[in-house]
Write an enzyme that holds these catalytic residues in place. Structure first.
Site, PDB file in Angstrom:
ATOM      1  N   THR A 125       0.833  -1.215   0.000  1.00 43.32           N
ATOM      2  CA  THR A 125       0.000   0.000   0.000  1.00 43.32           C
ATOM      3  C   THR A 125       0.859   1.254   0.000  1.00 43.32           C
ATOM      4  OG1 THR A 125      -1.495   1.290   1.400  1.00 43.32           O
ATOM      5  CG2 THR A 125      -0.142  -0.306   2.523  1.00 43.32           C
ATOM      6  N   GLU A 127       0.388   3.547   1.902  1.00 45.67           N
ATOM      7  CA  GLU A 127       0.468   4.018   3.288  1.00 45.67           C
ATOM      8  C   GLU A 127       1.830   3.728   3.930  1.00 45.67           C
ATOM      9  OE1 GLU A 127      -2.811   3.473   5.927  1.00 45.67           O
ATOM     10  OE2 GLU A 127      -4.279   3.700   4.332  1.00 45.67           O
TER      11      GLU A 127
HETATM   12  P1  NAD Z   1     -10.279  -6.584   2.612  1.00 47.31           P
HETATM   13  O1  NAD Z   1     -10.208  -6.325   4.074  1.00 47.31           O
HETATM   14  O2  NAD Z   1     -11.506  -6.201   1.860  1.00 47.31           O
HETATM   15  O3  NAD Z   1     -10.052  -8.145   2.355  1.00 47.31           O
HETATM   16  C1  NAD Z   1      -9.090  -8.889   3.024  1.00 47.31           C
HETATM   17  C2  NAD Z   1      -9.339 -10.362   2.752  1.00 47.31           C
HETATM   18  O4  NAD Z   1      -8.292 -11.095   3.397  1.00 47.31           O
HETATM   19  C3  NAD Z   1     -10.663 -10.880   3.327  1.00 47.31           C
HETATM   20  O5  NAD Z   1     -11.294 -11.726   2.402  1.00 47.31           O
HETATM   21  C4  NAD Z   1     -10.243 -11.651   4.550  1.00 47.31           C
HETATM   22  O6  NAD Z   1     -11.115 -12.739   4.872  1.00 47.31           O
HETATM   23  C5  NAD Z   1      -8.865 -12.149   4.143  1.00 47.31           C
HETATM   24  N1  NAD Z   1      -7.995 -12.425   5.298  1.00 47.31           N
HETATM   25  C6  NAD Z   1      -7.752 -11.613   6.347  1.00 47.31           C
HETATM   26  N2  NAD Z   1      -6.918 -12.216   7.216  1.00 47.31           N
HETATM   27  C7  NAD Z   1      -6.619 -13.427   6.677  1.00 47.31           C
HETATM   28  C8  NAD Z   1      -5.791 -14.504   7.083  1.00 47.31           C
HETATM   29  N3  NAD Z   1      -5.110 -14.457   8.236  1.00 47.31           N
HETATM   30  N4  NAD Z   1      -5.700 -15.578   6.287  1.00 47.31           N
HETATM   31  C9  NAD Z   1      -6.392 -15.642   5.115  1.00 47.31           C
HETATM   32  N5  NAD Z   1      -7.196 -14.673   4.683  1.00 47.31           N
HETATM   33  C10 NAD Z   1      -7.303 -13.569   5.454  1.00 47.31           C
HETATM   34  O7  NAD Z   1      -8.990  -5.914   2.005  1.00 47.31           O
HETATM   35  P2  NAD Z   1      -8.780  -5.176   0.599  1.00 47.31           P
HETATM   36  O8  NAD Z   1      -9.210  -3.764   0.733  1.00 47.31           O
HETATM   37  O9  NAD Z   1      -9.335  -6.012  -0.488  1.00 47.31           O
HETATM   38  O10 NAD Z   1      -7.184  -5.167   0.508  1.00 47.31           O
HETATM   39  C11 NAD Z   1      -6.499  -6.266  -0.081  1.00 47.31           C
HETATM   40  C12 NAD Z   1      -5.014  -5.989  -0.017  1.00 47.31           C
HETATM   41  O11 NAD Z   1      -4.715  -4.801  -0.719  1.00 47.31           O
HETATM   42  C13 NAD Z   1      -4.481  -5.774   1.397  1.00 47.31           C
HETATM   43  O12 NAD Z   1      -3.234  -6.402   1.488  1.00 47.31           O
HETATM   44  C14 NAD Z   1      -4.350  -4.268   1.531  1.00 47.31           C
HETATM   45  O13 NAD Z   1      -3.308  -3.950   2.412  1.00 47.31           O
HETATM   46  C15 NAD Z   1      -3.993  -3.891   0.091  1.00 47.31           C
HETATM   47  N6  NAD Z   1      -4.405  -2.556  -0.345  1.00 47.31           N
HETATM   48  C16 NAD Z   1      -5.701  -2.134  -0.216  1.00 47.31           C
HETATM   49  C17 NAD Z   1      -6.084  -0.892  -0.716  1.00 47.31           C
HETATM   50  C18 NAD Z   1      -7.511  -0.412  -0.602  1.00 47.31           C
HETATM   51  O14 NAD Z   1      -7.780   0.741  -0.954  1.00 47.31           O
HETATM   52  N7  NAD Z   1      -8.466  -1.208  -0.148  1.00 47.31           N
HETATM   53  C19 NAD Z   1      -5.142  -0.085  -1.356  1.00 47.31           C
HETATM   54  C20 NAD Z   1      -3.813  -0.523  -1.471  1.00 47.31           C
HETATM   55  C21 NAD Z   1      -3.477  -1.770  -0.977  1.00 47.31           C
HETATM   56  O1  DAU Z   2      -4.086   4.158   0.587  1.00 52.19           O
HETATM   57  C1  DAU Z   2      -4.348   2.791   0.575  1.00 52.19           C
HETATM   58  C2  DAU Z   2      -5.147   2.412   1.800  1.00 52.19           C
HETATM   59  O2  DAU Z   2      -6.456   2.942   1.624  1.00 52.19           O
HETATM   60  C3  DAU Z   2      -5.198   0.904   2.019  1.00 52.19           C
HETATM   61  O3  DAU Z   2      -3.905   0.441   2.302  1.00 52.19           O
HETATM   62  C4  DAU Z   2      -6.146   0.552   3.174  1.00 52.19           C
HETATM   63  O4  DAU Z   2      -6.261  -0.860   3.303  1.00 52.19           O
HETATM   64  C5  DAU Z   2      -7.494   1.146   2.873  1.00 52.19           C
HETATM   65  O5  DAU Z   2      -8.403   0.879   3.952  1.00 52.19           O
HETATM   66  C6  DAU Z   2      -7.388   2.654   2.648  1.00 52.19           C
HETATM   67  O6  DAU Z   2      -7.010   3.344   3.879  1.00 52.19           O
HETATM   68  P1  DAU Z   2      -7.662   4.738   4.303  1.00 52.19           P
HETATM   69  O7  DAU Z   2      -7.510   4.900   5.759  1.00 52.19           O
HETATM   70  O8  DAU Z   2      -7.197   5.829   3.415  1.00 52.19           O
HETATM   71  O9  DAU Z   2      -9.196   4.421   3.901  1.00 52.19           O
HETATM   72  P2  DAU Z   2     -10.589   4.706   4.660  1.00 52.19           P
HETATM   73  O10 DAU Z   2     -11.671   4.383   3.676  1.00 52.19           O
HETATM   74  O11 DAU Z   2     -10.655   4.070   5.986  1.00 52.19           O
HETATM   75  O12 DAU Z   2     -10.554   6.280   4.869  1.00 52.19           O
HETATM   76  C7  DAU Z   2     -10.404   7.168   3.768  1.00 52.19           C
HETATM   77  C8  DAU Z   2     -10.396   8.584   4.314  1.00 52.19           C
HETATM   78  O13 DAU Z   2     -11.709   8.882   4.821  1.00 52.19           O
HETATM   79  C9  DAU Z   2      -9.453   8.786   5.495  1.00 52.19           C
HETATM   80  O14 DAU Z   2      -8.872  10.075   5.405  1.00 52.19           O
HETATM   81  C10 DAU Z   2     -10.344   8.688   6.715  1.00 52.19           C
HETATM   82  C11 DAU Z   2     -11.674   9.236   6.200  1.00 52.19           C
HETATM   83  N1  DAU Z   2     -12.888   8.649   6.828  1.00 52.19           N
HETATM   84  C12 DAU Z   2     -13.019   7.304   6.848  1.00 52.19           C
HETATM   85  C13 DAU Z   2     -14.127   6.721   7.420  1.00 52.19           C
HETATM   86  C14 DAU Z   2     -14.266   5.213   7.458  1.00 52.19           C
HETATM   87  C15 DAU Z   2     -13.866   9.475   7.322  1.00 52.19           C
HETATM   88  O15 DAU Z   2     -13.771  10.712   7.280  1.00 52.19           O
HETATM   89  N2  DAU Z   2     -14.985   8.896   7.880  1.00 52.19           N
HETATM   90  C16 DAU Z   2     -15.142   7.552   7.958  1.00 52.19           C
HETATM   91  O16 DAU Z   2     -16.190   7.091   8.514  1.00 52.19           O
END
Ligand code: NAD
Ligand code: DAU
Length: 339
Positions: A125, A127
């Site tokens: 990520t 982050e």
């Molecule tokens: P998510 O939370 O929606 O999904 C995570 C999945 O992993 C779930 O299906 C959960 O059951 C599974 N999981 C969790 N712990 C586990 C374990 N111990 N063993 C096996 N399975 C397990 O997450 P996401 O938003 O789809 O993110 C996927 C990946 O992408 C993560 O590694 C996250 O760090 C990365 N990522 C996410 C974002 C984003 O915006 N969502 C952005 C950049 C990177």
């Molecule tokens: O940048 C990549 C990351 O983006 C991933 O690695 C993480 O897994 C993913 O969860 C996401 O992290 P953020 O913390 O940026 O996402 P989130 O949707 O939780 O929050 C986005 C922004 O919105 C953040 O500045 C916090 C704010 N927020 C979030 C929630 C849930 C609010 O203001 N209110 C809320 O209720």
């Protein structure tokens, strides 16, 4: 080719499973997922019917089971999406983040070493780079930006990245790492900003914006992330990091107002609540490397992607109603009551 995807029942992993089955009709996809609160088998119901898809309900920290799966499936490529992914939860209780995100990654790489793979790809990520100031729009994260994390979540992801490069240098494991910005799209769990605001707005509930809503995220449609990973595993250079992002920076408050407009809901639903502890100010990716080396660029513009996403939540109410009717209620009360 057999591609083993962990975390395939979650948001990005499931989108990737569908993408792979559609785009690569000669490949088999094996999914390993523990089905935590964030994993949902209903999300994969379309894939379950496909003979090229196999699902294992397994925790990636369970060494014995993971090794058995590798022995049976002999994957050519392993892509690790599985993680605890929500920053707010990591602030409440970091331990599971360290277990899954760091030790789980280690178990997977040990299995890769033992059984041999062409590639281990770690889905990381942006982050891990920490944050950028709000008043320096000229600054972006490049692959050379130092690791400088803020939350237990991002620290666990950064630790995993370092471990991945240790396995590359020490054992010669063929690894790649992608660091993507915020994704949005179908199957996004409604604890995250965009789906939470859509789901709350549809129920005429308060829209809880942290702080002043001025924090900036760089939003990418999930399918564009899937395309980037597919390119990296096939054409990316071993031992390299690729940043993935589409120069689509937006303030949280502007996203929430846009969702209100699209759904015809009043902005009076917006409630400013106590800020997230250690809240990162701004994320912004410089995607020059993946563009120049692999020809990747984001194909979905935000104005179209957000419309498609909102429509998906309107068309798939059963999917998220089921989620928000259970444990989610307790989570929501704990996280947002008296905030
Ligand atoms: P998510 O939370 O929606 O999904 C995570 C999945 O992993 C779930 O299906 C959960 O059951 C599974 N999981 C969790 N712990 C586990 C374990 N111990 N063993 C096996 N399975 C397990 O997450 P996401 O938003 O789809 O993110 C996927 C990946 O992408 C993560 O590694 C996250 O760090 C990365 N990522 C996410 C974002 C984003 O915006 N969502 C952005 C950049 C990177
Ligand atoms: O940048 C990549 C990351 O983006 C991933 O690695 C993480 O897994 C993913 O969860 C996401 O992290 P953020 O913390 O940026 O996402 P989130 O949707 O939780 O929050 C986005 C922004 O919105 C953040 O500045 C916090 C704010 N927020 C979030 C929630 C849930 C609010 O203001 N209110 C809320 O209720």
């Amino acid at each position: 080719m057999t591609v083993l995807v962990t975390g395939g029942a979650g948001f990005i992993g499931s989108n990737f499973v569908y993408y792979m089955l559609e785009e690569h009709p000669d490949d088999k996809v094996v999914c390993v997922d523990a089905l935590t609160y964030a994993g949902n088998l209903a999300t994969l119901s379309g894939a379950m019917r496909n003979p090229r898809f196999t699902f294992y309900k397994t925790n990636i920290t369970d060494r014995e089971s993971v090794f058995e799966i590798f022995a049976t499936e002999k994957p050519d490529i392993v892509i690790n999406f599985a993680a605890e992914s929500h920053v707010d939860r990591s602030i409440e209780d970091p331990e599971i983040f360290l277990k899954t995100n760091i030790l789980g990654t280690q178990v997977l790489m040990d299995a890769c070493r033992k059984y041999g793979v062409r590639r281990f790809h770690q889905v990381s990520t942006d982050e891990v780079y920490g944050d950028l100031p709000l008043d320096r729009p000229d600054l972006f994260f490049t692959e050379e930006t130092p690791i400088h994390t803020s939350s237990p979540y991002s620290s666990s992801k950064a630790a995993a990245d370092l471990l991945v490069f240790a396995y590359y240098r020490t054992y010669g494991l063929p690894v790649t790492v992608s660091r993507c910005s915020n994704n949005y799209g179908p199957y996004h769990f409604p604890e995250k900003l965009i789906p939470l605001m859509i789901v709350n707005a549809l129920a005429d509930k308060h829209l809880p914006v942290y702080g002043k809503g001025e924090n900036v995220r760089d939003w990418l449609y999930v399918e564009d992330h899937c395309k980037a990973i597919d390119l990296i595993i096939r054409k990316g250079r071993v031992g390299e990091v690729y940043n993935v992002g589409g120069h689509n920076e937006m303030r949280n408050i502007d996203i929430v107002k846009l969702i209100c407009r699209e759904l015809g809901k009043p902005e009076s639903l917006i409630t400013y609540v106590t800020d997230r502890k250690g809240h990162d100010l701004r994320y912004a990716i410089d995607p020059t490397k993946i563009h120049n080396e692999l020809g990747w660029f984001p194909e979905t513009k935000f104005e179209n992607g957000i419309k498609k996403t909102i429509q998906w939540y309107l068309d798939n109410q059963d999917w998220w109603q089921e989620i928000i009717s259970g444990e989610y209620q307790k989570y929501y009360e704990k996280m947002y009551e008296n905030r």
